[in-house]
Design a protein around this motif. Structure first.
Motif, short mmCIF file in Angstrom:
data_model
loop_
_atom_site.label_atom_id
_atom_site.label_comp_id
_atom_site.label_asym_id
_atom_site.label_seq_id
_atom_site.Cartn_x
_atom_site.Cartn_y
_atom_site.Cartn_z
N GLN A 87 29.26 -62.54 20.00
CA GLN A 87 28.82 -63.71 19.24
C GLN A 87 29.06 -64.26 18.14
OE1 GLN A 87 27.28 -66.00 21.76
NE2 GLN A 87 27.47 -63.31 23.07
N THR A 88 28.88 -65.18 17.54
CA THR A 88 29.20 -65.52 15.68
C THR A 88 28.70 -66.01 15.24
OG1 THR A 88 29.67 -68.06 16.39
CG2 THR A 88 31.60 -65.97 17.16
N GLY A 89 27.21 -65.35 15.84
CA GLY A 89 26.30 -65.64 15.30
C GLY A 89 24.70 -64.95 15.95
N PRO A 90 23.99 -65.55 15.46
CA PRO A 90 22.59 -64.85 15.51
C PRO A 90 22.02 -64.80 16.92
CG PRO A 90 21.41 -67.17 13.75
CD PRO A 90 23.54 -67.17 13.43
N VAL A 91 21.29 -63.85 17.00
CA VAL A 91 21.10 -63.48 18.09
C VAL A 91 19.90 -63.44 18.81
CG1 VAL A 91 21.66 -62.24 20.17
CG2 VAL A 91 23.58 -63.07 19.30
N VAL A 92 18.76 -64.09 19.49
CA VAL A 92 18.23 -63.39 20.16
C VAL A 92 18.47 -62.66 21.34
CG1 VAL A 92 16.02 -63.96 21.16
CG2 VAL A 92 16.58 -65.76 19.49
N LEU A 93 17.90 -61.53 21.67
CA LEU A 93 18.08 -60.46 22.83
C LEU A 93 17.29 -60.09 23.97
CD1 LEU A 93 20.90 -58.69 23.46
CD2 LEU A 93 19.26 -56.96 22.49
N VAL A 94 16.82 -60.92 24.87
CA VAL A 94 16.12 -61.09 26.10
C VAL A 94 16.50 -59.92 27.22
CG1 VAL A 94 14.35 -62.20 27.45
CG2 VAL A 94 15.95 -62.92 25.36
N GLY A 95 15.14 -59.12 27.37
CA GLY A 95 15.09 -58.05 28.82
C GLY A 95 14.04 -58.26 29.12
N HIS A 96 14.33 -58.30 30.77
CA HIS A 96 13.41 -57.41 31.98
C HIS A 96 13.81 -56.61 32.18
CE1 HIS A 96 12.46 -58.93 35.98
NE2 HIS A 96 11.42 -59.19 35.46
N SER A 97 12.51 -56.04 32.93
CA SER A 97 12.05 -54.84 32.83
C SER A 97 13.26 -53.84 32.33
CB SER A 97 12.77 -55.27 34.72
OG SER A 97 11.84 -53.88 35.66
N TRP A 98 13.19 -53.36 33.08
CA TRP A 98 14.26 -52.51 33.38
C TRP A 98 15.79 -52.80 31.57
CZ3 TRP A 98 17.05 -47.48 31.84
CH2 TRP A 98 17.66 -47.80 32.07
N VAL A 112 21.57 -59.48 16.28
CA VAL A 112 20.54 -59.60 17.06
C VAL A 112 19.40 -59.68 15.77
CG1 VAL A 112 18.47 -58.18 18.12
CG2 VAL A 112 21.05 -58.30 19.08
N LYS A 113 18.35 -60.88 15.76
CA LYS A 113 17.47 -61.52 14.41
C LYS A 113 16.08 -61.16 15.47
CE LYS A 113 20.77 -61.69 11.32
NZ LYS A 113 21.55 -60.66 11.14
N SER A 114 16.67 -61.16 16.75
CA SER A 114 15.04 -60.91 17.38
C SER A 114 14.67 -60.47 18.70
CB SER A 114 14.15 -62.19 17.39
OG SER A 114 14.67 -63.49 17.93
N LEU A 115 13.83 -59.77 18.62
CA LEU A 115 13.65 -59.56 20.69
C LEU A 115 12.77 -60.26 21.63
CD1 LEU A 115 13.61 -55.82 19.75
CD2 LEU A 115 15.69 -57.01 20.60
N VAL A 116 13.19 -60.31 22.66
CA VAL A 116 12.03 -60.41 23.39
C VAL A 116 11.68 -59.69 25.09
CG1 VAL A 116 10.83 -62.76 25.22
CG2 VAL A 116 12.71 -62.72 23.26
#
Length: 259
Positions: A87-98, A112-116
Motif C-alpha cells: 500500500q502507498t497510503g494510510p491503512v484501516v486494518l480490519v479483522g474478523h474472528s481469527w 496502519v492508522k486504525s484497527l477494526v
C-alpha cells in the motif's frame, strides 16, 4: 535449447523493466488515499468480505482482501504484512474472528492508522485464542467442527448454516461451507508477541447473537482495548448479514484519519 530459454527469460525481464519505467508516477492524492485491508477468519476465505467491498469502493476507498493460508499465525501474519507493504497510503486494518489475532500482531505496521475488529479476537501480548476463551462457555458451533488427519479443522454444513451464519440465506451459507478454508487447530494455541491496539485507535463490532465467539467475551475484549463499540443483532458474520452496518464502522475508522 538452454540458450533459447535464457534469452526468453532475459526478454521477459527487460519487458517488465520497460513497463515499470513507463508507469505513471504515483500522485500525492493517491499516496494519501486510505486503503482498507480486510483479514478473514477461520472457516472462511477472502470472499467473506464480498458484500463489504463494493460499499467501501463506492465511497472512494481502495480495498484489499487478504487470502490467509490459515496454516499458522506466522503464515497469516506474513500474508497480511505483504498486503500492507504494497500500500502507498494510510491503512484501516480490519479483522474478523481469527483475523483479529492477525491484525493485533500486524497492526503495528507503520502504514496502519486504525484497527477494526468484527466479532474478532483481540488478544493481549502473550495471549492466545484459547487463553482468552477459557473462562467462557464453549460456543454451540464448536460441536460441529470436523478434524482431518493432519489436524486441520472445518465446519460441517450444519455448523455453517445454523451456527456460523444462521442469519444469512441458505444459498449464502452453503456457498460459505463449500469455500471455507481449513484452519490448523493448533493456531488457536499460538500467542501474539505484539498488540497493536495499545497504540492504534480501534473499533469493535459486537455480534449479539454469535454462536462461534461468545458475545460476552467480545464485549470484554472491546472494553479492554478501549474501542469504539457498535453492537449488532447478528450472528458471527455480520459483514454478510449486516454489511451496511459493518461498512459504516469501517468508514468511521477511515474518517478518523483526517481528524
Amino acid at each position: 535449447m538452454q540458450s533459447i530459454s535464457k534469452n526468453a527469460i532475459l526478454a521477459a525481464t527487460l519487458g517488465t523493466a520497460a513497463l515499470a519505467s513507463t508507469a505513471a508516477p504515483v500522485s500525492n492524492d493517491d499516496v494519501q488515499k486510505p486503503t482498507v485491508v480486510l483479514v478473514h477468519g477461520a472457516f472462511a476465505d477472502g470472499s467473506s468480505w464480498n458484500k463489504i467491498i463494493p460499499i467501501l469502493q463506492e465511497k472512494g476507498l481502495r480495498v484489499v482482501s487478504v487470502q490467509n493460508p490459515l496454516s499458522s499465525l506466522a503464515a497469516d501474519v506474513a500474508a497480511t504484512r505483504r498486503a500492507l507493504d504494497m500500500q502507498t497510503g494510510p491503512v484501516v486494518l480490519v479483522g474478523h474472528s481469527w483475523g483479529g489475532v492477525v491484525i493485533t500482531e500486524t497492526g503495528q505496521h507503520e502504514k496502519v492508522k486504525s484497527l477494526v475488529y468484527v466479532a474478532a479476537f483481540a488478544p493481549s501480548v502473550g495471549q492466545s485464542v484459547i487463553d482468552m476463551s477459557k473462562d467462557y462457555p464453549t460456543p454451540s458451533g464448536f460441536n460441529h467442527i470436523v478434524t482431518d488427519k493432519e489436524g486441520f479443522l472445518t465446519l460441517s454444513p450444519e455448523g455453517v448454516e445454523k451456527h456460523l451464519a444462521q442469519d444469512v440465506t441458505t444459498e449464502q451459507a452453503r456457498l460459505m461451507a463449500a469455500t471455507q478454508g481449513p484452519v490448523r487447530g493448533t493456531n488457536f494455541e499460538e500467542r501474539v508477541s505484539a498488540a497493536a491496539w495499545m497504540t492504534k485507535p480501534s473499533w469493535y463490532v459486537v455480534s449479539e447473537q454469535d454462536r462461534m465467539l461468545q458475545p460476552a467475551l467480545q464485549t470484554a475484549m472491546a472494553q479492554k482495548i478501549s474501542a469504539h463499540v457498535v453492537s449488532l443483532p447478528a450472528g458471527h458474520v455480520p459483514q454478510l448479514s449486516r454489511p451496511s452496518d459493518v461498512a459504516k464502522v469501517i468508514l468511521a475508522a477511515a474518517a478518523h484519519m483526517s481528524k
